[in-house]
Write a protein that holds these residues in place. Sequence first.
Motif, PDB file in Angstrom:
ATOM      1  N   UNK A 173     -30.734 -72.611  78.028  1.00  0.00           N
ATOM      2  CA  UNK A 173     -30.942 -72.432  76.584  1.00  0.00           C
ATOM      3  C   UNK A 173     -30.615 -73.694  75.807  1.00  0.00           C
ATOM      4  N   UNK A 174     -29.600 -74.402  76.232  1.00  0.00           N
ATOM      5  CA  UNK A 174     -29.210 -75.621  75.517  1.00  0.00           C
ATOM      6  C   UNK A 174     -30.264 -76.716  75.635  1.00  0.00           C
ATOM      7  N   UNK A 175     -31.140 -76.586  76.606  1.00  0.00           N
ATOM      8  CA  UNK A 175     -32.196 -77.591  76.809  1.00  0.00           C
ATOM      9  C   UNK A 175     -33.490 -77.248  76.074  1.00  0.00           C
ATOM     10  N   UNK A 176     -33.563 -76.051  75.530  1.00  0.00           N
ATOM     11  CA  UNK A 176     -34.758 -75.657  74.785  1.00  0.00           C
ATOM     12  C   UNK A 176     -34.714 -76.218  73.371  1.00  0.00           C
ATOM     13  N   UNK A 177     -35.878 -76.409  72.781  1.00  0.00           N
ATOM     14  CA  UNK A 177     -35.896 -76.740  71.351  1.00  0.00           C
ATOM     15  C   UNK A 177     -35.248 -75.595  70.558  1.00  0.00           C
ATOM     16  N   UNK A 178     -34.626 -75.911  69.465  1.00  0.00           N
ATOM     17  CA  UNK A 178     -33.877 -74.928  68.680  1.00  0.00           C
ATOM     18  C   UNK A 178     -34.713 -73.702  68.328  1.00  0.00           C
ATOM     19  N   UNK A 179     -35.942 -73.904  67.939  1.00  0.00           N
ATOM     20  CA  UNK A 179     -36.795 -72.778  67.548  1.00  0.00           C
ATOM     21  C   UNK A 179     -37.020 -71.817  68.718  1.00  0.00           C
ATOM     22  N   UNK A 180     -37.194 -72.341  69.915  1.00  0.00           N
ATOM     23  CA  UNK A 180     -37.387 -71.492  71.082  1.00  0.00           C
ATOM     24  C   UNK A 180     -36.089 -70.801  71.480  1.00  0.00           C
ATOM     25  N   UNK A 181     -34.992 -71.544  71.402  1.00  0.00           N
ATOM     26  CA  UNK A 181     -33.689 -70.972  71.770  1.00  0.00           C
ATOM     27  C   UNK A 181     -33.324 -69.814  70.848  1.00  0.00           C
ATOM     28  N   UNK A 182     -33.700 -69.920  69.572  1.00  0.00           N
ATOM     29  CA  UNK A 182     -33.379 -68.852  68.617  1.00  0.00           C
ATOM     30  C   UNK A 182     -34.028 -67.525  68.987  1.00  0.00           C
ATOM     31  N   UNK A 183     -35.119 -67.582  69.734  1.00  0.00           N
ATOM     32  CA  UNK A 183     -35.798 -66.340  70.107  1.00  0.00           C
ATOM     33  C   UNK A 183     -34.941 -65.485  71.046  1.00  0.00           C
ATOM     34  N   UNK A 184     -33.887 -66.061  71.605  1.00  0.00           N
ATOM     35  CA  UNK A 184     -32.996 -65.335  72.513  1.00  0.00           C
ATOM     36  C   UNK A 184     -31.772 -64.757  71.803  1.00  0.00           C
ATOM     37  N   UNK A 185     -31.688 -64.945  70.518  1.00  0.00           N
ATOM     38  CA  UNK A 185     -30.500 -64.537  69.769  1.00  0.00           C
ATOM     39  C   UNK A 185     -30.168 -63.050  69.977  1.00  0.00           C
ATOM     40  N   UNK A 186     -31.137 -62.180  69.825  1.00  0.00           N
ATOM     41  CA  UNK A 186     -30.886 -60.740  69.953  1.00  0.00           C
ATOM     42  C   UNK A 186     -30.433 -60.376  71.368  1.00  0.00           C
ATOM     43  N   UNK A 187     -31.050 -60.988  72.362  1.00  0.00           N
ATOM     44  CA  UNK A 187     -30.657 -60.715  73.753  1.00  0.00           C
ATOM     45  C   UNK A 187     -29.226 -61.163  74.005  1.00  0.00           C
ATOM     46  N   UNK A 188     -28.860 -62.302  73.454  1.00  0.00           N
ATOM     47  CA  UNK A 188     -27.500 -62.808  73.647  1.00  0.00           C
ATOM     48  C   UNK A 188     -26.476 -61.935  72.925  1.00  0.00           C
ATOM     49  N   UNK A 189     -26.838 -61.463  71.745  1.00  0.00           N
ATOM     50  CA  UNK A 189     -25.936 -60.559  71.014  1.00  0.00           C
ATOM     51  C   UNK A 189     -25.758 -59.261  71.798  1.00  0.00           C
ATOM     52  N   UNK A 190     -26.842 -58.740  72.353  1.00  0.00           N
ATOM     53  CA  UNK A 190     -26.760 -57.508  73.150  1.00  0.00           C
ATOM     54  C   UNK A 190     -25.878 -57.724  74.380  1.00  0.00           C
ATOM     55  N   UNK A 191     -26.022 -58.873  75.035  1.00  0.00           N
ATOM     56  CA  UNK A 191     -25.188 -59.176  76.199  1.00  0.00           C
ATOM     57  C   UNK A 191     -23.723 -59.292  75.788  1.00  0.00           C
ATOM     58  N   UNK A 192     -23.483 -59.945  74.666  1.00  0.00           N
ATOM     59  CA  UNK A 192     -22.110 -60.062  74.156  1.00  0.00           C
ATOM     60  C   UNK A 192     -21.526 -58.672  73.890  1.00  0.00           C
ATOM     61  N   UNK A 193     -22.309 -57.800  73.272  1.00  0.00           N
ATOM     62  CA  UNK A 193     -21.838 -56.432  73.005  1.00  0.00           C
ATOM     63  C   UNK A 193     -21.546 -55.676  74.303  1.00  0.00           C
TER      64      UNK A 193
END
Length: 107
Positions: A46-66
């Motif tokens: 994720x850190x290697x993706x452009x910011x706009x593409x990385x942002x598309x994973x925000x919901x998945x990461x929040x769900x994993x965190x939860x």
Amino acid sequence: MNETDINRRLDEAAAIVRAARETLAAGQPIALERLAAVVDGACVALSRLPAAEAKSFKERLIALYDDLDTLAAATAREYEQLRTALGDLGTHDRARAAYAKNLRDGG
């Protein structure tokens, strides 16, 4: 690593956490070594993706965190129950030893 690979890693992480919750609920010990490697790999990718593409994973990461937070809470509950049970066992053993000593001493 592309977005498909990242999604695959996040799916694997979610499956590991889900299995850990089920295992813990069954009263069995859990192992999370693989989880660390999977999440680390996803984060590096994720850190290697452009910011706009990385942002598309925000919901998945929040769900994993939860999910991880839920697992941590369940682990804490299990730990507290075990600590209490072991403490009760210690109290029982001390009472039994005192009673046996009292009997030996003619009390």
